[in-house]
Design an enzyme around this catalytic site. Structure first.
Site, PDB file in Angstrom:
ATOM      1  N   GLU A  99       0.694  -1.350  -0.093  1.00 21.23           N
ATOM      2  CA  GLU A  99       0.223  -0.145   0.001  1.00 21.23           C
ATOM      3  C   GLU A  99       0.845   1.208   0.018  1.00 21.23           C
ATOM      4  O   GLU A  99       1.819   0.954   1.212  1.00 21.23           O
ATOM      5  CB  GLU A  99      -0.728   0.052   1.193  1.00 21.23           C
ATOM      6  CG  GLU A  99      -1.523   0.965   1.059  1.00 21.23           C
ATOM      7  CD  GLU A  99      -3.083   1.857   0.296  1.00 21.23           C
ATOM      8  OE1 GLU A  99      -3.535   0.902  -0.379  1.00 21.23           O
ATOM      9  OE2 GLU A  99      -1.954   2.911  -0.649  1.00 21.23           O
ATOM     10  N   THR A 155     -12.488   3.293  -1.106  1.00 18.22           N
ATOM     11  CA  THR A 155     -13.581   2.634  -0.513  1.00 18.22           C
ATOM     12  C   THR A 155     -13.891   2.760   1.055  1.00 18.22           C
ATOM     13  O   THR A 155     -15.054   2.809   1.140  1.00 18.22           O
ATOM     14  CB  THR A 155     -13.218   1.079  -0.042  1.00 18.22           C
ATOM     15  OG1 THR A 155     -12.735   0.452  -1.765  1.00 18.22           O
ATOM     16  CG2 THR A 155     -13.819   0.143   0.056  1.00 18.22           C
ATOM     17  N   GLY A 201     -19.156   5.966  -0.433  1.00 18.26           N
ATOM     18  CA  GLY A 201     -21.111   6.041   0.140  1.00 18.26           C
ATOM     19  C   GLY A 201     -21.728   4.484   0.287  1.00 18.26           C
ATOM     20  O   GLY A 201     -22.356   4.294   1.388  1.00 18.26           O
ATOM     21  N   ASP A 239      -2.092   4.155 -11.206  1.00 11.29           N
ATOM     22  CA  ASP A 239      -0.235   3.707 -11.148  1.00 11.29           C
ATOM     23  C   ASP A 239      -0.609   2.011 -12.233  1.00 11.29           C
ATOM     24  O   ASP A 239       0.328   1.945 -12.060  1.00 11.29           O
ATOM     25  CB  ASP A 239       0.201   3.106 -10.097  1.00 11.29           C
ATOM     26  CG  ASP A 239       0.225   4.743  -8.590  1.00 11.29           C
ATOM     27  OD1 ASP A 239      -0.334   6.078  -9.254  1.00 11.29           O
ATOM     28  OD2 ASP A 239       1.098   4.641  -7.948  1.00 11.29           O
ATOM     29  N   ARG A 260     -26.056   8.909 -14.378  1.00 10.83           N
ATOM     30  CA  ARG A 260     -25.223   9.729 -13.456  1.00 10.83           C
ATOM     31  C   ARG A 260     -24.646  11.097 -14.512  1.00 10.83           C
ATOM     32  O   ARG A 260     -24.898  11.918 -14.768  1.00 10.83           O
ATOM     33  CB  ARG A 260     -24.115   9.342 -12.772  1.00 10.83           C
ATOM     34  CG  ARG A 260     -24.805   8.210 -11.219  1.00 10.83           C
ATOM     35  CD  ARG A 260     -23.198   7.652 -10.788  1.00 10.83           C
ATOM     36  NE  ARG A 260     -24.209   7.243  -9.936  1.00 10.83           N
ATOM     37  CZ  ARG A 260     -22.690   6.654  -8.853  1.00 10.83           C
ATOM     38  NH1 ARG A 260     -21.807   6.539  -9.161  1.00 10.83           N
ATOM     39  NH2 ARG A 260     -23.396   6.501  -7.772  1.00 10.83           N
ATOM     40  N   HIS A 314     -15.042   8.624 -11.161  1.00  7.98           N
ATOM     41  CA  HIS A 314     -15.349   7.302 -11.489  1.00  7.98           C
ATOM     42  C   HIS A 314     -14.795   6.646 -12.657  1.00  7.98           C
ATOM     43  O   HIS A 314     -14.838   7.653 -13.231  1.00  7.98           O
ATOM     44  CB  HIS A 314     -16.017   6.364 -11.004  1.00  7.98           C
ATOM     45  CG  HIS A 314     -16.156   4.806 -11.160  1.00  7.98           C
ATOM     46  ND1 HIS A 314     -16.062   3.568 -10.120  1.00  7.98           N
ATOM     47  CD2 HIS A 314     -16.380   3.919 -12.030  1.00  7.98           C
ATOM     48  CE1 HIS A 314     -15.870   2.462 -10.237  1.00  7.98           C
ATOM     49  NE2 HIS A 314     -16.148   2.216 -11.418  1.00  7.98           N
ATOM     50  N   ALA A 332     -20.222  -0.412  -8.089  1.00 10.76           N
ATOM     51  CA  ALA A 332     -18.752  -0.164  -7.384  1.00 10.76           C
ATOM     52  C   ALA A 332     -18.085  -1.210  -6.856  1.00 10.76           C
ATOM     53  O   ALA A 332     -16.576  -2.155  -7.101  1.00 10.76           O
ATOM     54  CB  ALA A 332     -17.668   0.935  -7.893  1.00 10.76           C
TER      55      ALA A 332
END
Ligand SMILES: Cc1cc2nc3c(=O)[nH]c(=O)nc-3n(C[C@H](O)[C@H](O)[C@H](O)COP(=O)(O)OP(=O)(O)OC[C@H]3O[C@@H](n4cnc5c(N)ncnc54)[C@H](O)[C@@H]3O)c2cc1C
Length: 531
Positions: free
Chosen positions: A60, A69, A73, A300, A359, A468, A512
């Protein structure tokens, strides 16, 4: 002269010793599976890989886990007949099914899904809302303009419920009563599940908690950024990374999983891929656009995969939401509790779009409004008490105190507070309420539940924001990464927002997190098996 030379020699030797001591050594570690990214997909993959017998290393780049994440929401879409049994089904829902199952199919996959849904609806005896993986598949595929890969849509929608239950078995708690199955913005159907913990914390608490409880098998390296994939004879066998104390080489005996998330926070990449004409799905320049994303969402994984020969697909499909905080672009402060329970007006107090729609359509319509600014309008039914919280763990009381939401005991009082013509806000409210009775309106809205008629009334301001990235690394349903000829790159897997081909041109809201955890889980199992 001799003295000067020997002094110089001593200096050179000392400098060499200092250089050796301070130059970071490449450290080496190995595991069965190496995962890049400790967000939703990466940690789901770690949990799944361990449960399938693998020793796992997770890299990480930030100092903490969670990625997008943990700030999300948290809405998770899945057909879930047991939990949807108490959700009422109305005529507008029935018309939606009718429209999409009787239209000319785009291809054999849509035809197969339509035929399945027609049979399922005929056999449906439930009193609640109809749903099925096939209906979810039709809406996902159609809602993304058939750009997604059918086999990815199929695997996705067939596995979301099993993944939800898998998370539950591993400790994640979901809200269960009928009020908490909802339609998140752009989900098109009430199949969004809400976890008990606020924001996306429930996902990360579950998967990170699992990793911490299995420290002997799962090691997480924080502040460690993957920089390159190691390849031997065409197979991916490890990852090069830079860590806090130098460079690393992580060998993977069985597989490497890329789970680095999307690139919504990378302005340069956004501009590079925002190439479509605006009438074909492109956006105006996004250089100055705000984003909902965390700063690590820089894409990345795309560079890592591309250097290893991976095919990248659909990168031109960028998702904007009409729901950004006017100051920061984040989703916090959003007062909507579900699509059915609110409507939008522009600065003139006029409705301007189907607020239950896609959307991209909503954001495009918003960009045409004065100052690209909308007000979300809802009422006491969304906030039964001043302490009731939104999806971002903020109470309406606190939002009002902070000047981020407004309250009025009448529509006219609310209009005065937000500076829109009272007559217009009144007629927008009347129009919306007439739509609830009729189950339809001139904007084509199909998602209805309650009238907005219970004071106090609330308003909150929103603007377009980058949210997104639908495109990414091409994978097959087993999450194996494909090269430009469509062949599997041995040893390499990918899952989550870094992948493409699942959502097409427009991702449905709530799809997602279900995608990241479903394919993260599949990737972990397959990498552990060294397929
Ligand atoms: C504010 C917000 C609200 C949202 N709400 C919802 C919702 O309600 N429902 C829904 O379905 N979706 C929602 N989404 C979308 C969803 O949250 C994301 O698509 C999803 O979390 C992506 O998961 P992921 O695992 O692919 O990536 P992330 O969770 O973003 O994880 C990727 C991780 O990889 C790390 N990383 C990146 N590069 C490297 C590298 N080189 N080396 C090591 N580590 C690296 C990152 O730091 C990060 O921790 C929301 C998104 C946002 C931003």
């Amino acid at each position: 002269m001799k003295k000067i030379l020997s002094a110089a020699l001593v200096l050179v030797i000392i400098a060499g010793i200092i250089a050796c001591a301070s130059s970071p050594k490449t450290q080496q570690e190995s595991a069965d599976v190496v995962i890049i990214g400790a967000g939703g997909a990466g940690l789901a993959a770690a949990m799944s890989a361990q449960q399938n017998g693998a020793k796992v290393i997770v890299l990480e780049k930030l100092e903490r886990a969670g990625g997008n994440t943990v700030i999300s929401g948290a809405a998770y879409n899945s057909a879930d007949p047991a939990r949807q049994a108490n959700v009422p089904m109305n005529d507008a829902n029935r018309r939606d099914i009718q429209t999409l199952t009787t239209k000319a199919p785009h291809d054999a996959f849509e035809r197969e899904m339509q035929q399945a849904v027609i049979q399922q609806v005929a056999a449906f005896k439930g009193s609640g809302l109809f749903d099925s993986p096939e209906w979810h598949a039709i809406q996902t595929y159609n809602g993304g303009d058939y750009v997604a890969k059918p086999e990815m849509v199929r695997t996705f929608t067939q596995n979301t419920l099993a993944t939800l239950e898998w998370l539950k078995t591993n400790g994640m708690q979901w809200q269960r009563d009928q009020d908490v199955m909802f339609t998140v913005l752009g989900a098109l159907w009430p199949r969004s599940h809400r976890p008990q913990m606020p924001l996306g914390q429930g996902y990360i608490a579950t998967t990170l908690g699992f990793a911490e409880a299995h420290k002997g098998d799962i090691t997480i390296h924080y502040n460690t950024k993957a920089t390159e994939l190691i390849m031997q004879n065409g197979r991916v066998t490890g990852v090069k990374a830079t860590g806090p104390n130098g460079n690393f080489t992580f060998s993977a005996n069985k597989g490497v999983i890329i789970a680095t998330g999307g690139f919504g926070a990378n302005v340069e990449l956004r501009e590079k891929y925002n190439t479509l004409p605006q009438d074909k799905g492109g956006w105006p320049s996004l250089v100055n656009a705000k984003t909902t994303n965390h700063p690590g969402a820089t894409g990345d994984g795309l560079t890592l995969a591309e250097k290893a020969g991976a095919s990248l697909i659909g990168l031109e499909w960028l998702q904007l939401l009409p729901m950004g905080d006017p100051r920061t672009g984040s989703l916090s402060g959003n007062i909507e509790q579900g699509v059915e329970d609110r409507f939008f007006v522009n600065k003139n107090g006029e409705r301007f779009v189907n607020e239950g729609g896609r959307r991209d359509d909503m954001t495009k319509a918003l960009l045409q409004q004065p100052d690209a600014w909308l007000w979300v309008i809802c009422d006491k039914q969304s906030y039964p008490t001043p302490q009731t919280k939104n999806n971002f763990n903020e109470s309406i009381e606190d939002l009002i105190k902070a000047g981020r939401a407004y309250e009025g005991n009448t529509i006219e009082e609310l209009a005065a507070k937000i500076g829109v013509p009272a007559a217009n806000l009144r007629s927008a409210t009347d129009e919306f309420n007439a739509g609830v009775d009729a189950g339809r309106d001139k904007w084509g809205r199909t998602l209805w539940r309650i009238k907005i008629n219970q004071p106090p009334y609330y308003a909150g301001a929103r603007i377009p924001t980058v949210h997104h990235t639908m495109g990414g690394i091409e994978i097959n349903p087993e999450t194996q990464v494909l090269n430009k000829s469509g062949q599997v790159i041995p040893g390499l897997y990918a899952a989550g927002e870094v992948t493409g081909g699942i959502h097409g041109s427009n991702r449905l809201g709530g799809n997602a997190l279900a995608d990241a955890h479903t394919f993260g889980r599949i990737a972990g199992a397959n990498a552990a098996a060294g397929r």
